[in-house]
Design a protein around this motif. Structure first.
Motif, PDB file in Angstrom:
ATOM      1  N   SER A 162      11.055 -13.747   0.439  1.00  0.00           N
ATOM      2  CA  SER A 162      10.194 -13.206   1.409  1.00  0.00           C
ATOM      3  C   SER A 162       9.302 -12.241   1.077  1.00  0.00           C
ATOM      4  O   SER A 162       8.466 -11.947   1.792  1.00  0.00           O
ATOM      5  CB  SER A 162      10.863 -12.908   2.697  1.00  0.00           C
ATOM      6  N   ILE A 163       9.823 -11.367   0.046  1.00  0.00           N
ATOM      7  CA  ILE A 163       8.950 -10.075  -0.536  1.00  0.00           C
ATOM      8  C   ILE A 163       8.038 -10.791  -1.601  1.00  0.00           C
ATOM      9  O   ILE A 163       8.492 -10.868  -2.615  1.00  0.00           O
ATOM     10  CB  ILE A 163       9.779  -9.214  -0.941  1.00  0.00           C
ATOM     11  N   GLN A 164       6.999 -11.255  -1.187  1.00  0.00           N
ATOM     12  CA  GLN A 164       5.825 -11.860  -1.978  1.00  0.00           C
ATOM     13  C   GLN A 164       4.878 -10.780  -2.544  1.00  0.00           C
ATOM     14  O   GLN A 164       3.778 -10.784  -1.877  1.00  0.00           O
ATOM     15  CB  GLN A 164       5.082 -12.906  -1.443  1.00  0.00           C
ATOM     16  N   LYS A 165       5.588  -9.914  -3.306  1.00  0.00           N
ATOM     17  CA  LYS A 165       4.757  -8.755  -3.879  1.00  0.00           C
ATOM     18  C   LYS A 165       4.926  -8.909  -5.299  1.00  0.00           C
ATOM     19  O   LYS A 165       5.414  -9.230  -5.981  1.00  0.00           O
ATOM     20  CB  LYS A 165       5.373  -7.362  -3.280  1.00  0.00           C
ATOM     21  N   ARG A 166       3.333  -8.363  -5.866  1.00  0.00           N
ATOM     22  CA  ARG A 166       3.281  -8.130  -7.298  1.00  0.00           C
ATOM     23  C   ARG A 166       2.196  -7.408  -7.664  1.00  0.00           C
ATOM     24  O   ARG A 166       1.272  -7.268  -6.807  1.00  0.00           O
ATOM     25  CB  ARG A 166       3.081  -9.467  -8.120  1.00  0.00           C
ATOM     26  N   TYR A 167       2.324  -6.625  -8.768  1.00  0.00           N
ATOM     27  CA  TYR A 167       1.141  -5.707  -9.185  1.00  0.00           C
ATOM     28  C   TYR A 167      -0.065  -6.611  -9.709  1.00  0.00           C
ATOM     29  O   TYR A 167       0.237  -7.576 -10.444  1.00  0.00           O
ATOM     30  CB  TYR A 167       1.631  -4.628 -10.418  1.00  0.00           C
ATOM     31  N   GLY A 168      -1.348  -6.189  -9.318  1.00  0.00           N
ATOM     32  CA  GLY A 168      -2.366  -6.930  -9.706  1.00  0.00           C
ATOM     33  C   GLY A 168      -3.535  -6.197  -9.726  1.00  0.00           C
ATOM     34  O   GLY A 168      -3.635  -4.963  -8.930  1.00  0.00           O
ATOM     35  N   THR A 169      -4.789  -6.624 -10.203  1.00  0.00           N
ATOM     36  CA  THR A 169      -5.927  -6.113 -10.123  1.00  0.00           C
ATOM     37  C   THR A 169      -6.882  -6.938  -9.310  1.00  0.00           C
ATOM     38  O   THR A 169      -6.996  -8.188  -9.671  1.00  0.00           O
ATOM     39  CB  THR A 169      -6.560  -5.815 -11.588  1.00  0.00           C
ATOM     40  N   PHE A 170      -7.689  -6.340  -8.473  1.00  0.00           N
ATOM     41  CA  PHE A 170      -8.547  -7.100  -7.594  1.00  0.00           C
ATOM     42  C   PHE A 170     -10.048  -6.577  -7.506  1.00  0.00           C
ATOM     43  O   PHE A 170     -10.217  -5.148  -7.487  1.00  0.00           O
ATOM     44  CB  PHE A 170      -7.972  -7.095  -6.168  1.00  0.00           C
ATOM     45  N   TRP A 171     -11.042  -7.477  -7.472  1.00  0.00           N
ATOM     46  CA  TRP A 171     -12.478  -7.016  -7.417  1.00  0.00           C
ATOM     47  C   TRP A 171     -12.930  -7.633  -5.966  1.00  0.00           C
ATOM     48  O   TRP A 171     -12.451  -8.700  -5.571  1.00  0.00           O
ATOM     49  CB  TRP A 171     -13.093  -7.971  -8.722  1.00  0.00           C
ATOM     50  N   GLY A 172     -13.894  -6.663  -5.773  1.00  0.00           N
ATOM     51  CA  GLY A 172     -14.417  -7.056  -4.228  1.00  0.00           C
ATOM     52  C   GLY A 172     -15.441  -6.058  -3.730  1.00  0.00           C
ATOM     53  O   GLY A 172     -15.712  -5.011  -4.544  1.00  0.00           O
ATOM     54  N   LYS A 173     -15.967  -6.316  -2.627  1.00  0.00           N
ATOM     55  CA  LYS A 173     -16.948  -5.183  -1.841  1.00  0.00           C
ATOM     56  C   LYS A 173     -16.129  -4.667  -0.744  1.00  0.00           C
ATOM     57  O   LYS A 173     -15.329  -5.326  -0.029  1.00  0.00           O
ATOM     58  CB  LYS A 173     -18.281  -5.798  -1.295  1.00  0.00           C
ATOM     59  N   ILE A 174     -16.336  -3.305  -0.601  1.00  0.00           N
ATOM     60  CA  ILE A 174     -15.793  -2.816   0.739  1.00  0.00           C
ATOM     61  C   ILE A 174     -16.649  -3.254   2.052  1.00  0.00           C
ATOM     62  O   ILE A 174     -17.698  -2.896   2.264  1.00  0.00           O
ATOM     63  CB  ILE A 174     -15.925  -1.271   0.527  1.00  0.00           C
ATOM     64  N   LYS A 175     -15.454  -3.714   2.884  1.00  0.00           N
ATOM     65  CA  LYS A 175     -16.211  -4.293   4.131  1.00  0.00           C
ATOM     66  C   LYS A 175     -16.181  -3.316   5.209  1.00  0.00           C
ATOM     67  O   LYS A 175     -17.191  -3.134   6.041  1.00  0.00           O
ATOM     68  CB  LYS A 175     -15.368  -5.635   4.382  1.00  0.00           C
ATOM     69  N   SER A 176     -15.046  -2.486   5.353  1.00  0.00           N
ATOM     70  CA  SER A 176     -14.928  -1.652   6.282  1.00  0.00           C
ATOM     71  C   SER A 176     -14.239  -0.514   5.926  1.00  0.00           C
ATOM     72  O   SER A 176     -13.232  -0.617   4.898  1.00  0.00           O
ATOM     73  CB  SER A 176     -14.589  -2.286   7.799  1.00  0.00           C
ATOM     74  N   ILE A 177     -14.093   0.760   6.408  1.00  0.00           N
ATOM     75  CA  ILE A 177     -13.247   1.896   5.932  1.00  0.00           C
ATOM     76  C   ILE A 177     -12.665   2.712   7.329  1.00  0.00           C
ATOM     77  O   ILE A 177     -13.328   2.734   8.158  1.00  0.00           O
ATOM     78  CB  ILE A 177     -14.007   2.806   5.088  1.00  0.00           C
ATOM     79  N   SER A 178     -11.439   3.101   7.178  1.00  0.00           N
ATOM     80  CA  SER A 178     -10.991   3.847   8.038  1.00  0.00           C
ATOM     81  C   SER A 178     -10.517   5.053   7.538  1.00  0.00           C
ATOM     82  O   SER A 178      -9.530   5.111   6.590  1.00  0.00           O
ATOM     83  CB  SER A 178      -9.762   3.035   8.696  1.00  0.00           C
ATOM     84  N   SER A 179     -11.315   6.177   7.833  1.00  0.00           N
ATOM     85  CA  SER A 179     -10.916   7.577   7.342  1.00  0.00           C
ATOM     86  C   SER A 179      -9.498   7.926   7.778  1.00  0.00           C
ATOM     87  O   SER A 179      -8.959   8.976   7.311  1.00  0.00           O
ATOM     88  CB  SER A 179     -11.920   8.585   7.828  1.00  0.00           C
ATOM     89  N   GLU A 180      -9.149   7.578   9.132  1.00  0.00           N
ATOM     90  CA  GLU A 180      -7.888   8.269   9.701  1.00  0.00           C
ATOM     91  C   GLU A 180      -6.526   7.829   8.986  1.00  0.00           C
ATOM     92  O   GLU A 180      -5.669   8.578   8.678  1.00  0.00           O
ATOM     93  CB  GLU A 180      -7.939   7.739  11.295  1.00  0.00           C
ATOM     94  N   THR A 181      -6.713   6.541   8.621  1.00  0.00           N
ATOM     95  CA  THR A 181      -5.553   5.728   8.007  1.00  0.00           C
ATOM     96  C   THR A 181      -5.612   6.032   6.321  1.00  0.00           C
ATOM     97  O   THR A 181      -4.634   5.308   5.653  1.00  0.00           O
ATOM     98  CB  THR A 181      -5.100   4.446   8.275  1.00  0.00           C
TER      99      THR A 181
END
Length: 259
Positions: A162-181
């Protein structure tokens, strides 16, 4: 004196001849018996081969795999340890080691003993820890049964599917930003939207390796993110690096009018 010695020599010769004859007789008998044993062994081998061929011809692939696994496990119990497959966690005794995890198989409660020697893995093989496990997670485990009741497993390897995690590299564009979090939504081409969590140890740099801060990131910037990806939650945590390929801005060329 000569006659006495001759009589003794004759008796000795008879004794030697009789002994030698007895040895030859026993050797011949042993050779015959050995040949008989070899014939019996060869016959048993032939019968066994025929029996195996018949089983292979009539058994299903799943049945064959099960028989092979059980046979190997009986012969090499430590090389091929036993375990459980794809069972849900019902209870976790503690978040620190040592601990016990309860699962249920066919209405039977099974205890997985977790120690410092237990290797805990995520679904994709990355290292995990007891703190990441939760009730309801689907796990597989390998180890050694404590006794014949198969109610307690001394676990060597535990994999949380159930822990479907792995290290990886991702490319893309920033859609939205939250300065608080200190998070932003990365819009990728192949994996959709991913929420990126920026930590205190995250290194942010520009295209030419100039050090940046979180406030330098802007909606629409094209970035590359390297971190721990959770394919279920669609998040990227433990982010190591963020490279903003939109900084510094590329100069725009103004066409020179033709005179």
């Amino acid at each position: 004196m000569m006659s006495i010695n001759n009589k003794g020599d004759k008796k000795m010769k008879k004794y030697v001849v009789l002994t030698f004859g007895l040895v030859l007789f026993l050797s011949a008998t042993t050779a015959v018996e050995a040949k008989s044993w070899q014939a019996e062994i060869q016959e048993e081998r032939t019968k066994l081969r025929e029996e195996i061929r018949n089983k292979i011809a009539t058994a299903s692939p799943a049945s064959l795999r099960q028989q092979i696994w059980e046979g190997l496990h009986r012969r090499f119990p430590f090389l091929l340890p036993a375990g459980i497959n794809r069972l849900a966690i019902k209870e976790i005794s503690s978040t620190t080691l040592p601990a016990e995890i309860k699962v249920v198989k066919d209405d039977q409660s099974i205890t997985l003993k977790i120690s410092g020697k237990t290797i805990i893995l995520r679904k994709f093989g990355g290292k995990s820890s007891l703190a990441e496990l939760h009730v309801g997670d689907i796990v597989t485990a390998r180890g050694t049964w404590v006794d014949e009741t198969k109610a307690v497993l001394d676990t060597r390897v535990l994999r949380d599917l159930s822990i479907q995690k792995r290290y990886g590299t991702f490319w893309g564009k920033i859609k939205s930003i939250s300065s608080e979090t200190k998070t932003f939504v990365l819009e990728t081409a192949g994996r959709g939207e991913q929420r990126v969590f920026v930590g205190s140890e995250t290194k942010i740099v520009s295209r030419n390796q100039t050090v940046l801060t979180f406030s330098d990131l802007v909606i629409g910037h094209r970035v590359r993110v390297t971190g721990l990806w959770d394919s279920t939650l669609k998040t990227i945590e433990e982010v190591k690096t963020i490279k903003d390929w939109s900084l510094p801005p590329k100069p725009t060329l103004t066409p020179t009018p033709v005179k």
